[in-house]
Design a protein around this motif. Structure first.
Motif, mmCIF file in Angstrom:
data_model
loop_
_atom_site.group_PDB
_atom_site.id
_atom_site.type_symbol
_atom_site.label_atom_id
_atom_site.label_comp_id
_atom_site.label_asym_id
_atom_site.label_seq_id
_atom_site.Cartn_x
_atom_site.Cartn_y
_atom_site.Cartn_z
ATOM 1 N N GLY A 276 0.785 -1.236 0.000
ATOM 2 C CA GLY A 276 0.000 0.000 0.000
ATOM 3 C C GLY A 276 0.809 1.274 0.000
ATOM 4 O O GLY A 276 0.263 2.366 0.212
ATOM 5 N N GLY A 277 2.113 1.164 -0.268
ATOM 6 C CA GLY A 277 2.954 2.356 -0.225
ATOM 7 C C GLY A 277 2.585 3.401 -1.253
ATOM 8 O O GLY A 277 2.579 4.607 -0.961
ATOM 9 N N LEU A 278 2.271 2.968 -2.481
ATOM 10 C CA LEU A 278 1.930 3.931 -3.525
ATOM 11 C C LEU A 278 0.596 4.611 -3.229
ATOM 12 O O LEU A 278 0.401 5.792 -3.548
ATOM 13 C CB LEU A 278 1.884 3.225 -4.882
ATOM 14 N N ASP A 279 -0.314 3.894 -2.600
ATOM 15 C CA ASP A 279 -1.584 4.508 -2.186
ATOM 16 C C ASP A 279 -1.338 5.586 -1.144
ATOM 17 O O ASP A 279 -1.931 6.670 -1.194
ATOM 18 C CB ASP A 279 -2.510 3.431 -1.623
ATOM 19 N N VAL A 280 -0.457 5.274 -0.185
ATOM 20 C CA VAL A 280 -0.168 6.249 0.880
ATOM 21 C C VAL A 280 0.487 7.493 0.294
ATOM 22 O O VAL A 280 0.115 8.631 0.632
ATOM 23 C CB VAL A 280 0.728 5.616 1.961
ATOM 24 N N CYS A 312 9.080 5.018 -7.984
ATOM 25 C CA CYS A 312 8.343 3.755 -7.858
ATOM 26 C C CYS A 312 7.789 3.275 -9.188
ATOM 27 O O CYS A 312 7.761 2.072 -9.457
ATOM 28 C CB CYS A 312 7.213 3.915 -6.843
ATOM 29 N N ILE A 313 7.370 4.185 -10.057
ATOM 30 C CA ILE A 313 6.691 3.771 -11.296
ATOM 31 C C ILE A 313 7.577 3.858 -12.530
ATOM 32 O O ILE A 313 7.180 3.403 -13.606
ATOM 33 C CB ILE A 313 5.421 4.615 -11.534
ATOM 34 N N ALA A 314 8.775 4.427 -12.407
ATOM 35 C CA ALA A 314 9.624 4.629 -13.585
ATOM 36 C C ALA A 314 9.939 3.328 -14.298
ATOM 37 O O ALA A 314 9.966 3.272 -15.527
ATOM 38 C CB ALA A 314 10.913 5.339 -13.188
ATOM 39 N N ASN A 316 8.166 0.497 -13.709
ATOM 40 C CA ASN A 316 6.914 -0.273 -13.755
ATOM 41 C C ASN A 316 5.751 0.650 -14.076
ATOM 42 O O ASN A 316 4.929 0.975 -13.212
ATOM 43 C CB ASN A 316 6.657 -0.956 -12.409
ATOM 44 N N PRO A 317 5.654 1.141 -15.334
ATOM 45 C CA PRO A 317 4.599 2.115 -15.677
ATOM 46 C C PRO A 317 3.187 1.586 -15.466
ATOM 47 O O PRO A 317 2.245 2.375 -15.357
ATOM 48 C CB PRO A 317 4.867 2.427 -17.151
ATOM 49 N N THR A 318 3.029 0.258 -15.412
ATOM 50 C CA THR A 318 1.683 -0.288 -15.179
ATOM 51 C C THR A 318 1.160 0.079 -13.795
ATOM 52 O O THR A 318 -0.054 0.023 -13.560
ATOM 53 C CB THR A 318 1.698 -1.812 -15.325
ATOM 54 N N PHE A 319 2.053 0.451 -12.888
ATOM 55 C CA PHE A 319 1.609 0.879 -11.560
ATOM 56 C C PHE A 319 0.832 2.185 -11.624
ATOM 57 O O PHE A 319 0.225 2.613 -10.638
ATOM 58 C CB PHE A 319 2.804 1.059 -10.612
ATOM 59 N N GLY A 320 0.855 2.839 -12.796
ATOM 60 C CA GLY A 320 0.121 4.091 -12.946
ATOM 61 C C GLY A 320 -1.357 3.943 -12.679
ATOM 62 O O GLY A 320 -2.032 4.912 -12.322
ATOM 63 N N ILE A 321 -1.886 2.731 -12.827
ATOM 64 C CA ILE A 321 -3.310 2.507 -12.572
ATOM 65 C C ILE A 321 -3.659 2.799 -11.121
ATOM 66 O O ILE A 321 -4.770 3.232 -10.809
ATOM 67 C CB ILE A 321 -3.690 1.048 -12.946
ATOM 68 N N VAL A 322 -2.696 2.572 -10.219
ATOM 69 C CA VAL A 322 -2.933 2.894 -8.800
ATOM 70 C C VAL A 322 -3.123 4.397 -8.635
ATOM 71 O O VAL A 322 -4.010 4.856 -7.914
ATOM 72 C CB VAL A 322 -1.753 2.414 -7.934
ATOM 73 N N LEU A 323 -2.325 5.168 -9.350
ATOM 74 C CA LEU A 323 -2.402 6.625 -9.240
ATOM 75 C C LEU A 323 -3.696 7.172 -9.811
ATOM 76 O O LEU A 323 -4.174 8.226 -9.379
ATOM 77 C CB LEU A 323 -1.206 7.259 -9.956
ATOM 78 N N SER A 324 -4.263 6.475 -10.800
ATOM 79 C CA SER A 324 -5.489 6.974 -11.428
ATOM 80 C C SER A 324 -6.649 7.012 -10.440
ATOM 81 O O SER A 324 -7.555 7.834 -10.583
ATOM 82 C CB SER A 324 -5.849 6.101 -12.631
ATOM 83 N N LYS A 325 -6.617 6.147 -9.430
ATOM 84 C CA LYS A 325 -7.692 6.143 -8.430
ATOM 85 C C LYS A 325 -7.748 7.462 -7.665
ATOM 86 O O LYS A 325 -8.795 7.857 -7.153
ATOM 87 C CB LYS A 325 -7.486 4.992 -7.443
ATOM 88 N N TYR A 326 -6.611 8.129 -7.577
ATOM 89 C CA TYR A 326 -6.539 9.377 -6.812
ATOM 90 C C TYR A 326 -6.438 10.601 -7.721
ATOM 91 O O TYR A 326 -6.198 11.707 -7.250
ATOM 92 C CB TYR A 326 -5.317 9.326 -5.874
ATOM 93 N N HIS A 327 -6.599 10.390 -9.036
ATOM 94 C CA HIS A 327 -6.530 11.483 -10.023
ATOM 95 C C HIS A 327 -5.238 12.281 -9.845
ATOM 96 O O HIS A 327 -5.230 13.523 -9.836
ATOM 97 C CB HIS A 327 -7.740 12.402 -9.890
ATOM 98 N N ILE A 328 -4.131 11.536 -9.720
ATOM 99 C CA ILE A 328 -2.841 12.171 -9.490
ATOM 100 C C ILE A 328 -2.424 13.058 -10.658
ATOM 101 O O ILE A 328 -1.783 14.100 -10.470
ATOM 102 C CB ILE A 328 -1.765 11.100 -9.216
ATOM 103 N N CYS A 356 3.430 8.387 -15.618
ATOM 104 C CA CYS A 356 2.024 8.107 -15.293
ATOM 105 C C CYS A 356 1.232 7.742 -16.547
ATOM 106 O O CYS A 356 0.342 6.883 -16.507
ATOM 107 C CB CYS A 356 1.372 9.326 -14.643
ATOM 108 N N THR A 357 1.526 8.419 -17.644
ATOM 109 C CA THR A 357 0.747 8.232 -18.871
ATOM 110 C C THR A 357 1.366 7.232 -19.832
ATOM 111 O O THR A 357 0.794 6.939 -20.878
ATOM 112 C CB THR A 357 0.591 9.584 -19.600
ATOM 113 N N GLU A 358 2.529 6.690 -19.480
ATOM 114 C CA GLU A 358 3.254 5.826 -20.414
ATOM 115 C C GLU A 358 2.476 4.568 -20.773
ATOM 116 O O GLU A 358 2.481 4.127 -21.915
ATOM 117 C CB GLU A 358 4.612 5.452 -19.824
ATOM 118 N N ASP A 359 1.822 3.959 -19.816
ATOM 119 C CA ASP A 359 1.137 2.696 -20.082
ATOM 120 C C ASP A 359 -0.198 2.626 -19.332
ATOM 121 O O ASP A 359 -0.587 1.568 -18.859
ATOM 122 C CB ASP A 359 2.047 1.533 -19.669
ATOM 123 N N CYS A 360 -0.872 3.760 -19.234
ATOM 124 C CA CYS A 360 -2.131 3.806 -18.494
ATOM 125 C C CYS A 360 -3.097 4.748 -19.197
ATOM 126 O O CYS A 360 -2.959 5.975 -19.125
ATOM 127 C CB CYS A 360 -1.889 4.261 -17.054
#
Length: 578
Positions: A276-280, A312-314, A316-328, A356-360
């Motif tokens: 849950g680090g990226l969420d925090v 964290c996402i550089a 692993n760009p697929t992690f960008g989906i986690v950021l989309s939940k918070y409209h980062i 963030c936008t590379e693969d999301c």
């Protein structure tokens, strides 16, 4: 990170010194340096020999030994050759043994203080001290019921021995020293209460900050995968800190620790996301961006968190989906418009937008929805910063994909009525928007040409400016049109030619995106900014008021303090304890 030097080395514990002629000196105390410049090589060697003799023959006088150690430190700081000579005459090993064998805490602290400073000044001295035996002694100091200042000095020596030294990084793990550091990270201060106005809490916080800095050099510069794997076990505890304390004194060191521990290590990055680090981090970033409208410090702190997110996402760009939940993406675009941020900070934000936008597609759409395209084109047309232009190019390339999808179908996304109407309006103005995108492509292709030519900077100044001027009016008109209608998405665009694709791949392969988090001052940990000797709270002489973290990327709090001068000055002017 700015930390305050340990408290026990104070003037109240030192005897008064008087200036004596050289001929009248004896071994009853360290030689007087009040009126003499020790830069002269002969005098420097004479002084160090006398000081070493003083240490050996004053074993029953803790105050004289402490003052001698402080003076040795002063000489070695003034003369780069002094550390080497002191090692050659056996002084370094004697001080190391003194730190272990002395019965007096003040002597132990002064000895460690001197060892750390000498090792920091000279790499050969660092290598001499980098032994399992010394790491075990330091581990013992940290594990037992030592006073907090002795622990801080021990942590300082560990930091110096490990910094830029793979051997030190290995020894800190093999001797179990890093295990003790991790325990201190978890237990030195309570994660439920942090009242820095309380003296005891403040001193504990200083130790905790020193531990954070030392863990950072254990995993980074050079990068150490094994130590990264070990330290990732602390991520859940770091998350708790971030959730409970929105204070720069906590956020900065925690972000430095997280960013360096997961940098360039996909396994550790995946573990960080799984706990849950990226969420925090996203939640903290949302709050700081909201606060940034009121305070400049929040904007600066938001950039620190942004760099950690990017680390964290550089890879692993697929992690960008986690950021989309918070409209980062929308938060980063808003932060990008903050007038107080410099070009380096804006580059970090824009690079994070690229990852963030590379693969999301969700983040790509969010960028269009929030007028991100005009901002990227504005950066290309107005900025003279090459790195900023490359980051904007990166984002535009990512957004080309979603542009084509949106132009082909309105039904691919669950748009609400307002969004659907906006997209219909976009399609209705397709001609103007295609012209807008065509202008953007012209700029991108022009940049591509310049990158293939020699003397890129000179040609870019002479030719790119002409190109930008010729299309500036057209772009500005479209820009105003887009903002007036709140249009953040471009529609059907021309297929990007193969040479653009090759250029982007080349750009990516040259590591422009790899600057993610570690190009900050935030993510690098220069020795002087991290250790508890060079990085003390600069306000300790002002009624011990709380330190205010400095916000350079190296934001990271890089400011020399006056402790050393105060310490040595007090040593020479203190009252006789008798």
């Amino acid at each position: 990170m700015a930390l305050e030097r340990p408290a026990p080395l104070t003037s109240a514990l030192l005897p008064r010194r008087t200036c004596e002629p050289r001929s009248e000196r004896s071994l009853e105390g360290p030689p007087n340096l009040c009126t003499r410049n020790s830069s002269n090589s002969v005098e420097m060697k004479t002084d160090l020999n006398l000081l070493l003799e003083c240490l050996k023959y004053q074993m029953d006088n803790a105050f004289s030994q402490k003052e001698a150690l402080v003076t040795i430190h002063s000489i070695c700081q003034q003369n780069s050759n002094a550390s080497v000579y002191f090692r050659e005459i056996g002084g370094l090993m004697f001080v190391k043994n003194l730190a272990k064998s002395s019965e007096h805490s003040m002597v132990k602290e002064a000895a460690l203080y001197t060892l750390g400073a000498i090792a920091e000044k000279n790499v050969y001295c660092q290598q001499t001290l980098c032994t399992s035996e010394l790491f075990e002694d330091l581990t013992w100091f940290l594990s037992n019921d030592s006073n907090i200042n002795l622990k801080r000095m021990s942590v300082y020596v560990i930091l110096v021995l490990v910094s830029n030294n793979r051997t030190g990084q290995t020894l800190v793990r093999e001797t179990g020293c890093i295990t003790v550091l991790s325990r201190l990270f978890r237990t030195v201060i309570s994660k439920y209460e942090l009242d820095l106005s309380d003296k005891n809490v403040f001193q504990s916080y200083q130790l905790w900050s020193s531990v954070c800095s030392t863990l950072c050099v254990c995993v980074n510069n050079p990068q150490n995968d094994e130590n990264q794997m070990f330290c990732c076990s602390l991520f859940p505890h770091a998350n708790e800190w971030l959730k409970n304390f929105m204070k720069p004194e906590i956020i900065r060191p925690i972000c430095s620790f997280i960013g360096l521990t997961l940098a360039n290590n996909t396994y550790v990055q995946k573990y960080f996301v799984s706990v849950g680090g990226l969420d925090v981090l996203s939640q903290v970033l949302v709050q700081l961006e909201s606060d940034s409208h009121e305070t400049l410090s929040s904007a600066k702190l938001a950039v620190v968190v942004t760099k950690t997110v990017d680390a964290c996402i550089a890879d692993n760009p697929t992690f960008g989906i986690v950021l989309s939940k918070y409209h980062i993406v929308s938060k980063l675009l808003a932060l990008l418009l903050h007038e107080s941020l410099d070009s380096g900070e804006k580059f970090s934000i824009m690079l994070t937008l690229g990852h963030c936008t590379e693969d999301c597609e969700e983040n790509q759409y969010d960028l269009f929805k929030n007028n991100g395209l005009p901002l990227m084109i504005q950066a290309l047309t107005e900025s003279q910063n090459e790195e900023l232009n490359k980051a904007a190019t990166f984002v535009l390339h990512n957004c080309k994909k979603i542009t084509e999808k949106l132009s082909l179908s309105l039904g691919e996304y669950p748009f609400d009525e307002n969004e659907t109407q906006q997209l219909k309006d976009i399609n209705g103005k397709e001609k103007n928007l295609e012209e807008h995108w065509r202008k953007a492509k012209e700029i991108l292709h022009r940049i591509e040409q310049l990158e293939r030519e020699g003397n890129e900077e000179e040609i870019q100044r002479e030719n790119c400016q002409d190109n930008i001027s010729s299309m500036n009016m057209s772009i500005q008109n479209t820009w105003k049109h887009l903002h007036a209608d709140h249009i953040g998405r471009a529609t059907k665009a021309e297929d990007e030619d193969k040479s653009h694709s090759r250029r982007f791949q080349s750009y990516k392969s040259h590591g422009v995106m790899s600057k993610a988090c570690t190009n900050d001052d935030q993510m690098k940990t220069p020795l002087k900014s991290a250790n508890p000797v060079h990085a003390c709270y600069r306000e300790s002489e002002q009624n011990k008021s709380l330190y205010k973290a400095k916000s350079s990327c190296n934001q990271n709090l890089r400011e020399e303090t006056t402790f050393e001068k105060n310490f040595i000055s007090q040593s020479r002017n203190s009252a006789d304890p008798t």
